[in-house]
Motif scaffolding. Structure first.
Motif: not given
Ligand SMILES: [Zn+2]
Length: 124
Positions: A14-20, A77-82
């Motif tokens: 997952t990305c850091h914020c777990k959105a992906i 990439r994740c728009r939220h956490c990069g």
């Molecule tokens: Zn993220």
């Protein structure tokens, strides 16, 4: 149809914020630390898969891509956490004849990341 055993072998990042979230089979070879101009900057550590082997989920609008030069690869990439989670292939060329997804193994949880084998490649 995958058996239960095969399903439990699946890996996720997952990305850091777990959105992906990406779900994919275990690595078949050491992860590749590519030293090309962009992968080096991202600090990416790649595992390569066929497109159909990787399930990609996001929260609806987290994923955004960066393509440069001949625009063959999209670094996503994740728009939220990069966090840059994977690259995908936008069009096929001689150097990228097969559609594939490269999963960024730096997104693994620490326990799994520390067990990972990797190799460095020139990339340029
Ligand atoms: Zn993220």
């Amino acid at each position: 149809m995958a058996t239960l055993h095969e399903q439990t072998q699946q890996r996720t990042i997952t990305c850091h914020c777990k959105a992906i979230r990406l779900t994919f089979p275990p690595l078949r070879e050491p992860a590749n630390e590519c030293m090309c101009s962009i992968c080096r900057r991202y600090g990416a550590l790649w595992a390569y898969y066929k497109v159909e082997e990787v399930q990609i989920e996001d929260d609806g609008n987290a994923l955004e891509g960066y393509a440069w030069g001949n625009k063959v690869l999209s670094f996503n990439r994740c728009r939220h956490c990069g966090c840059m989670t994977h690259y995908s292939i936008l069009r096929q060329t001689e150097t990228e004849p097969e559609p594939r997804i490269a999963v960024n193994c730096r997104m693994m949880e620490r326990e799994e990341y520390e067990r990972l084998e990797s190799e460095q490649s020139d990339g340029d």
